[in-house]
Motif scaffolding. Sequence first.
Motif, PDB file in Angstrom:
ATOM      1  N   TYR A  32       9.524 -35.060  43.160  1.00 28.17           N
ATOM      2  CA  TYR A  32       9.323 -33.528  42.574  1.00 28.17           C
ATOM      3  C   TYR A  32       7.920 -33.381  43.355  1.00 28.17           C
ATOM      4  CZ  TYR A  32      13.229 -32.919  39.364  1.00 28.17           C
ATOM      5  OH  TYR A  32      14.285 -33.067  38.636  1.00 28.17           O
ATOM      6  N   LYS A  85      12.206 -32.800  46.152  1.00 20.59           N
ATOM      7  CA  LYS A  85      12.418 -31.486  45.398  1.00 20.59           C
ATOM      8  C   LYS A  85      11.193 -30.635  45.243  1.00 20.59           C
ATOM      9  CE  LYS A  85      14.902 -29.257  41.721  1.00 20.59           C
ATOM     10  NZ  LYS A  85      15.658 -29.214  40.444  1.00 20.59           N
ATOM     11  N   CYS A  87       9.719 -27.297  43.529  1.00 26.18           N
ATOM     12  CA  CYS A  87      10.087 -26.512  42.378  1.00 26.18           C
ATOM     13  C   CYS A  87       9.147 -25.289  42.404  1.00 26.18           C
ATOM     14  CB  CYS A  87       9.893 -27.387  41.183  1.00 26.18           C
ATOM     15  SG  CYS A  87      10.825 -28.767  40.925  1.00 26.18           S
ATOM     16  N   MET A  99      17.807 -29.134  34.282  1.00 25.46           N
ATOM     17  CA  MET A  99      17.419 -29.166  35.832  1.00 25.46           C
ATOM     18  C   MET A  99      16.637 -27.870  36.303  1.00 25.46           C
ATOM     19  SD  MET A  99      20.579 -30.574  37.836  1.00 25.46           S
ATOM     20  CE  MET A  99      19.669 -30.748  39.261  1.00 25.46           C
ATOM     21  N   PRO A 101      15.258 -25.059  38.761  1.00 25.08           N
ATOM     22  CA  PRO A 101      15.751 -24.468  40.062  1.00 25.08           C
ATOM     23  C   PRO A 101      14.575 -25.139  41.071  1.00 25.08           C
ATOM     24  CG  PRO A 101      14.661 -22.652  38.736  1.00 25.08           C
ATOM     25  CD  PRO A 101      14.786 -23.963  38.082  1.00 25.08           C
ATOM     26  N   TYR A 104      16.122 -28.946  47.713  1.00 28.89           N
ATOM     27  CA  TYR A 104      15.985 -30.352  47.875  1.00 28.89           C
ATOM     28  C   TYR A 104      15.978 -30.617  49.415  1.00 28.89           C
ATOM     29  CZ  TYR A 104      17.526 -31.410  42.889  1.00 28.89           C
ATOM     30  OH  TYR A 104      17.731 -31.603  41.666  1.00 28.89           O
ATOM     31  N   ASP A 139      20.478 -26.507  46.990  1.00 33.27           N
ATOM     32  CA  ASP A 139      20.247 -26.103  45.591  1.00 33.27           C
ATOM     33  C   ASP A 139      20.658 -27.068  44.561  1.00 33.27           C
ATOM     34  OD1 ASP A 139      22.667 -25.531  45.283  1.00 33.27           O
ATOM     35  OD2 ASP A 139      22.539 -23.409  45.306  1.00 33.27           O
ATOM     36  N   ASN A 140      20.364 -26.928  43.236  1.00 28.62           N
ATOM     37  CA  ASN A 140      20.570 -27.944  42.367  1.00 28.62           C
ATOM     38  C   ASN A 140      22.321 -27.965  42.233  1.00 28.62           C
ATOM     39  OD1 ASN A 140      18.374 -27.887  41.104  1.00 28.62           O
ATOM     40  ND2 ASN A 140      18.775 -26.702  39.389  1.00 28.62           N
ATOM     41  N   THR A 141      23.159 -27.066  42.376  1.00 23.29           N
ATOM     42  CA  THR A 141      24.605 -27.221  42.352  1.00 23.29           C
ATOM     43  C   THR A 141      25.120 -28.034  43.606  1.00 23.29           C
ATOM     44  OG1 THR A 141      24.826 -24.880  41.504  1.00 23.29           O
ATOM     45  CG2 THR A 141      26.703 -25.833  42.586  1.00 23.29           C
ATOM     46  N   PHE A 143      23.344 -30.230  45.233  1.00 25.70           N
ATOM     47  CA  PHE A 143      22.873 -31.645  45.382  1.00 25.70           C
ATOM     48  C   PHE A 143      23.473 -32.490  44.182  1.00 25.70           C
ATOM     49  CE2 PHE A 143      19.890 -34.585  43.266  1.00 25.70           C
ATOM     50  CZ  PHE A 143      19.556 -35.311  44.313  1.00 25.70           C
ATOM     51  N   THR A 144      23.578 -31.693  43.190  1.00 25.40           N
ATOM     52  CA  THR A 144      24.184 -32.750  41.928  1.00 25.40           C
ATOM     53  C   THR A 144      25.882 -32.802  42.236  1.00 25.40           C
ATOM     54  OG1 THR A 144      24.965 -30.677  40.844  1.00 25.40           O
ATOM     55  CG2 THR A 144      22.798 -31.826  40.156  1.00 25.40           C
TER      56      THR A 144
END
Length: 199
Positions: A32, A85, A87, A99, A101, A104, A139-141, A143-144
Motif C-alpha cells: 500500500y 496499491k 490509495c 477496502m 478505494p 492496483y 480497481d477494487n472490484t 482486483f478482488t
Amino acid sequence: MANANRTAAEHVSSADLIYYNDTRQSLVLVQYKKLNARRKGYYYPNSDSGLDGELTRLRAVDRYAALLRKSGDDHRLCPDPSWIKLCPPEAVIPQADVMVPGMYFSRRHFEQLRQDARLQDGRGGGVRFGFANVPSYLDNTMFTRLVETGMIGTTGVGTELVRQQITRSFKQGKALILGLLTGPEEPQSERNSRRRSGG
C-alpha cells in the motif's frame, strides 16, 4: 481477515496486505502507498525514500515464486505475487473490514508506468501517479474478482513463503493485513451455474 499494526493506522503511509489461498497455494502480496494530499493527490515515486528498497523486496519475492512454478500448475493471468496499491490521501490504511478505494498495479506494470511519458508532470520530467493521469489500473472490484477466481497470484506456494513475508513486514515496522482462505473450493463453473439458476 486479520489486521496487525504497530503504528496508528492514520499515520501509516506504507503497509502490506497478504492474501493466501491455502487450497490453491496462491499468494498475493499488496504494497500500500498513499497519494499525497499536499501534492494535489498524486504519488511521486522518486520522492519516496523507501520505495527502492520495497521494490527490491517485491522483485525478490517474485523471483522466488517463479522458482516454485511447475508446467502443470493452474493458469494465472499474472503469476507474480507482488502488487502495489495507491490509495487516496484521506484514506485510513489499512482496515481489516473495509477496502479503501485505490489503484492496483502489478509490480511489473508499476515499474513500466514509471517510464511512461504520460505520467510526467511537465516540471523537469518528474513522474507522478494519480487518478487523473494513469492510463490503466485495476480497481477494487476487478482486483478482488481476480484474486477470488485465482486468476492472479502464485502457484505452488506453501505457508513458508507466507510466514517469511509476515516476518519481513513486522521487521520493517509495517502495518499488515492478512487474508486466509482454506478448505475445498467450488469450481467457478459450478458457482456461475448456481447463480444463474437462482440457487
